[in-house]
Design an enzyme around this catalytic site. Structure first.
Site, PDB file in Angstrom:
ATOM      1  CE  LYS A 168      34.487 -16.507 -32.432  1.00 32.63           C
ATOM      2  NZ  LYS A 168      35.379 -16.137 -31.323  1.00 32.63           N
ATOM      3  CG  ASN A 169      36.604 -19.897 -30.460  1.00 32.86           C
ATOM      4  OD1 ASN A 169      36.603 -18.737 -30.885  1.00 32.86           O
ATOM      5  ND2 ASN A 169      35.745 -20.324 -29.542  1.00 32.86           N
TER       6      ASN A 169
ATOM      7  NE  ARG B  49      39.214 -11.518 -22.864  1.00 29.49           N
ATOM      8  CZ  ARG B  49      39.981 -12.427 -22.290  1.00 29.49           C
ATOM      9  NH1 ARG B  49      40.349 -13.484 -22.949  1.00 29.49           N
ATOM     10  NH2 ARG B  49      40.368 -12.271 -21.056  1.00 29.49           N
TER      11      ARG B  49
ATOM     12  CB  CYS C  68      34.362  -8.714 -23.562  1.00 31.01           C
ATOM     13  SG  CYS C  68      33.765 -10.317 -23.104  1.00 31.01           S
TER      14      CYS C  68
ATOM     15  NE  ARG D 222      36.207 -13.738 -22.158  1.00 33.72           N
ATOM     16  CZ  ARG D 222      35.723 -13.966 -23.369  1.00 33.72           C
ATOM     17  NH1 ARG D 222      34.632 -13.362 -23.762  1.00 33.72           N
ATOM     18  NH2 ARG D 222      36.322 -14.793 -24.204  1.00 33.72           N
TER      19      ARG D 222
ATOM     20  CB  ILE E 229      44.635 -11.880 -19.390  1.00 34.32           C
ATOM     21  CG1 ILE E 229      45.126 -10.479 -19.012  1.00 34.32           C
ATOM     22  CG2 ILE E 229      43.609 -11.806 -20.502  1.00 34.32           C
ATOM     23  CD1 ILE E 229      46.022  -9.880 -20.088  1.00 34.32           C
ATOM     24  CG  ASP E 230      44.019 -14.182 -13.358  1.00 35.19           C
ATOM     25  OD1 ASP E 230      43.159 -14.124 -14.266  1.00 35.19           O
ATOM     26  OD2 ASP E 230      43.922 -14.947 -12.389  1.00 35.19           O
TER      27      ASP E 230
ATOM     28  CG  ASP F 265      31.409 -20.205 -27.132  1.00 32.08           C
ATOM     29  OD1 ASP F 265      31.306 -19.476 -26.139  1.00 32.08           O
ATOM     30  OD2 ASP F 265      32.443 -20.250 -27.831  1.00 32.08           O
TER      31      ASP F 265
ATOM     32  CB  ILE G 154      32.085 -20.718 -18.784  1.00 33.20           C
ATOM     33  CG1 ILE G 154      31.949 -22.244 -18.865  1.00 33.20           C
ATOM     34  CG2 ILE G 154      33.454 -20.260 -19.273  1.00 33.20           C
ATOM     35  CD1 ILE G 154      32.988 -23.045 -18.139  1.00 33.20           C
TER      36      ILE G 154
ATOM     37  NE  ARG H 208      33.707 -11.071 -31.850  1.00 34.52           N
ATOM     38  CZ  ARG H 208      33.509 -11.732 -30.722  1.00 34.52           C
ATOM     39  NH1 ARG H 208      32.485 -11.437 -29.946  1.00 34.52           N
ATOM     40  NH2 ARG H 208      34.329 -12.692 -30.337  1.00 34.52           N
TER      41      ARG H 208
HETATM   42  C1  UD1 Z   1      37.541 -19.249 -25.250  1.00 36.49           C
HETATM   43  C2  UD1 Z   1      36.719 -19.059 -26.496  1.00 36.49           C
HETATM   44  C3  UD1 Z   1      35.300 -18.657 -26.153  1.00 36.49           C
HETATM   45  C4  UD1 Z   1      34.691 -19.652 -25.176  1.00 36.49           C
HETATM   46  C5  UD1 Z   1      35.602 -19.858 -23.979  1.00 36.49           C
HETATM   47  C6  UD1 Z   1      35.127 -20.936 -23.016  1.00 36.49           C
HETATM   48  C7  UD1 Z   1      38.346 -18.306 -28.140  1.00 36.49           C
HETATM   49  C8  UD1 Z   1      38.816 -17.218 -29.019  1.00 36.49           C
HETATM   50  N1  UD1 Z   1      37.330 -18.025 -27.303  1.00 36.49           N
HETATM   51  O1  UD1 Z   1      37.597 -17.979 -24.587  1.00 36.49           O
HETATM   52  O2  UD1 Z   1      34.521 -18.635 -27.347  1.00 36.49           O
HETATM   53  O3  UD1 Z   1      33.453 -19.148 -24.731  1.00 36.49           O
HETATM   54  O4  UD1 Z   1      36.918 -20.229 -24.427  1.00 36.49           O
HETATM   55  O5  UD1 Z   1      34.965 -22.138 -23.703  1.00 36.49           O
HETATM   56  O6  UD1 Z   1      38.822 -19.424 -28.183  1.00 36.49           O
HETATM   57  N2  UD1 Z   1      39.737 -16.924 -16.683  1.00 36.49           N
HETATM   58  C9  UD1 Z   1      40.375 -16.347 -15.603  1.00 36.49           C
HETATM   59  N3  UD1 Z   1      41.656 -15.899 -15.775  1.00 36.49           N
HETATM   60  C10 UD1 Z   1      42.312 -16.004 -16.961  1.00 36.49           C
HETATM   61  C11 UD1 Z   1      41.639 -16.598 -18.062  1.00 36.49           C
HETATM   62  C12 UD1 Z   1      40.350 -17.049 -17.893  1.00 36.49           C
HETATM   63  O7  UD1 Z   1      39.819 -16.235 -14.509  1.00 36.49           O
HETATM   64  O8  UD1 Z   1      43.479 -15.578 -17.046  1.00 36.49           O
HETATM   65  C13 UD1 Z   1      38.334 -17.413 -16.526  1.00 36.49           C
HETATM   66  C14 UD1 Z   1      37.348 -16.642 -17.415  1.00 36.49           C
HETATM   67  O9  UD1 Z   1      36.915 -15.450 -16.803  1.00 36.49           O
HETATM   68  C15 UD1 Z   1      36.231 -17.643 -17.594  1.00 36.49           C
HETATM   69  C16 UD1 Z   1      36.972 -18.985 -17.594  1.00 36.49           C
HETATM   70  O10 UD1 Z   1      38.251 -18.723 -17.021  1.00 36.49           O
HETATM   71  O11 UD1 Z   1      35.373 -17.605 -16.487  1.00 36.49           O
HETATM   72  C17 UD1 Z   1      37.145 -19.611 -18.955  1.00 36.49           C
HETATM   73  O12 UD1 Z   1      37.778 -18.702 -19.806  1.00 36.49           O
HETATM   74  P1  UD1 Z   1      38.726 -19.170 -20.995  1.00 36.49           P
HETATM   75  O13 UD1 Z   1      38.678 -20.650 -21.138  1.00 36.49           O
HETATM   76  O14 UD1 Z   1      40.058 -18.534 -20.799  1.00 36.49           O
HETATM   77  O15 UD1 Z   1      38.018 -18.514 -22.251  1.00 36.49           O
HETATM   78  P2  UD1 Z   1      38.674 -17.726 -23.441  1.00 36.49           P
HETATM   79  O16 UD1 Z   1      39.969 -18.350 -23.825  1.00 36.49           O
HETATM   80  O17 UD1 Z   1      38.641 -16.282 -23.127  1.00 36.49           O
END
Ligand code: UD1
Length: 416
Positions: free
Chosen positions: A21-22, A91, A115, A120, A122-123, A304, A326, A396
């Site tokens: 999926k990812n 998301r 979520c 979550r 996205i900064d 995960d 995480i 999902r």
């Molecule tokens: C992806 C995976 C998800 C997995 C996660 C961690 C997909 C679709 N999803 O999610 O299944 O659980 O990786 O392995 O691939 N963060 C920030 N700011 C940001 C982005 C992230 O602070 O702009 C933080 C998040 O809150 C979290 C950490 O970074 O604590 C890791 O998140 P991230 O690696 O970005 O996970 P996703 O890409 O959302």
């Protein structure tokens, strides 16, 4: 709809793992860079993939599916926004941001927001896109982006975010000159995205390490790509066998992608035979508690896989400690596991599992994807009947979980 599981039956048989999926989600987003046809093989039949298809259709792309092959023709793309309703369905729709910007130079998306796993943010995604030339305005829950000039640059991620790395790779694929991403996420899904982008003709290196370099250029090719196996699904099936006991073969996998999980299973006392693309697992004797499980970015223990491993560890003799590093809110399955008789104590990000308790079936509700998988894993090892609701979360990320578990001899049905 619910899953009705009669647990306490040893598992025996073989099961095939579907595509990741990812991996497929960012690659479907990346397909709009192609301006031609992308033929994507080993595409799982999942709710999140359906949402991606809806987004691509909305953007004006033609998408067709035949079995596990999805074909996307993005030459007809004529929108650069994603409606709020579609953004909210998934998301990870945020990874379309870098792709739409790279293709059209502008994008309007709504904020994906929090979520079920907690906030979550996205900064880091937005900071990376700004470095590469995007002007971004955040107004009324919308993200309005315009690129005046695509410019390559250096993106130093403070944490190796998977999504931010993907968005940066996608946008950089349009920026002339060399972009360098440092402290990049090293997940296998990032390598798969790189493999797809290379097929498009892009000069991109380093995925799988902390430094990724990309030299952007317009890419107008038609491509074919096969998605890697889903390492979390593979891990979940292995953990189901650990929970219920028995012996099984897990087919079409890439064992090195989830060796952290198989290492834990060996330590607990499972016998594993790891082959190049399959795994034989035998769990006949009582399993023992293992060293603390601390989630971390790849190649660390995957967040995960934490919920399904926690479910399996309920049957381990002794106490297993989990530390979730995480996501803040990734223990929501615990209150449901307690309904099955689990003895779990939590303190912030730490959970203590006192195993070897007899579990009993219960009515439980999945509130997130991997937490839902954990309930199924626990139910298989529990005596009596469990009823799991909230299947939309499980769907999902797991293609017909009931069929996969039935192949292993489990008594599982999906019913009204
Ligand atoms: C992806 C995976 C998800 C997995 C996660 C961690 C997909 C679709 N999803 O999610 O299944 O659980 O990786 O392995 O691939 N963060 C920030 N700011 C940001 C982005 C992230 O602070 O702009 C933080 C998040 O809150 C979290 C950490 O970074 O604590 C890791 O998140 P991230 O690696 O970005 O996970 P996703 O890409 O959302």
């Amino acid at each position: 709809m619910i899953l009705r599981i009669n647990g306490g039956i040893k598992l025996c048989g073989s099961v095939t793992v579907h595509g990741a999926k990812n991996s497929v989600l960012p690659i479907m987003a990346a397909s709009i860079l192609a301006e031609g046809e992308s033929v994507i093989h080993n595409c799982p039949d999942l709710r999140d993939v359906d949402v991606s298809i809806k987004i691509l259709n909305y953007l004006g792309c033609c998408v067709s599916r035949s079995g596990s092959t999805v074909t996307i023709d993005s030459s007809t793309m004529n929108h650069s926004d994603i409606p709020d309703a579609l953004m909210r369905e998934m998301r990870s729709s945020v990874v379309f941001l870098g792709a739409i910007l790279a293709r059209t130079g502008e994008a309007v998306l709504s904020y994906p927001g929090g979520c079920e796993l907690g906030p979550r943010p996205i900064d880091l995604h937005l900071k990376a896109l700004r470095t590469l030339g995007a002007d971004i305005e955040e107004k009324g829950g919308n993200i309005i982006c315009k690129v005046r000039e695509f410019r390559s640059g250096r993106i130093d991620l403070p944490i190796p975010s998977v999504g931010a790395t993907e968005n940066a790779m996608l946008m950089a694929s349009r920026c002339r000159g060399q972009t360098v991403i440092t402290n990049a996420a090293r997940e296998p899904e990032i390598e798969d995205l790189q493999a797809y982008l290379r097929r498009l003709g892009l000069n991109i290196h380093g995925a799988g390490t902390s430094i990724i370099t990309i030299e952007g250029q317009p890419c107008k090719k038609s491509v074919e790509h096969k998605i890697i196996p889903d390492r979390i699904v593979a891990a979940t099936y292995a953990l189901a066998v650990a929970s219920a006991g028995g012996k099984a073969e897990i087919l079409k996998i890439e064992p090195k992608h989830f060796s952290t999980v198989t290492d834990v299973l060996s330590e607990a006392g499972c016998d594993l035979e790891i082959r190049p693309d399959s795994l034989k697992i035998v769990c006949e004797r009582p399993l023992k508690a293992v060293r603390p499980i601390v989630t971390a970015p790849y190649p660390g223990f995957p967040t995960d896989a934490q919920p399904p491993l926690m479910a399996a560890s309920l049957k381990f003799e002794g106490t297993t400690v989990f530390v979730e590093n995480i996501f803040e809110n990734r223990y929501r399955h615990i209150s449901e596991l307690r309904r099955m008789g689990a003895d779990i104590r939590t303190e912030g990000r730490v959970a203590l599992i006192c195993g070897r308790k007899e579990l009993h079936g219960a009515s439980v509700e999945a509130t997130d994807l991997r937490g839902g998988a954990a309930l199924a894993v626990a139910a298989l090892g529990a005596i009596g009947q469990s009823r799991i609701s909230g299947l939309k979360h499980i769907d999902r990320g797991y293609e017909r979980l009931e069929a996969a578990l039935s192949n292993l001899g489990a008594d599982v049905v999906r019913m009204e």
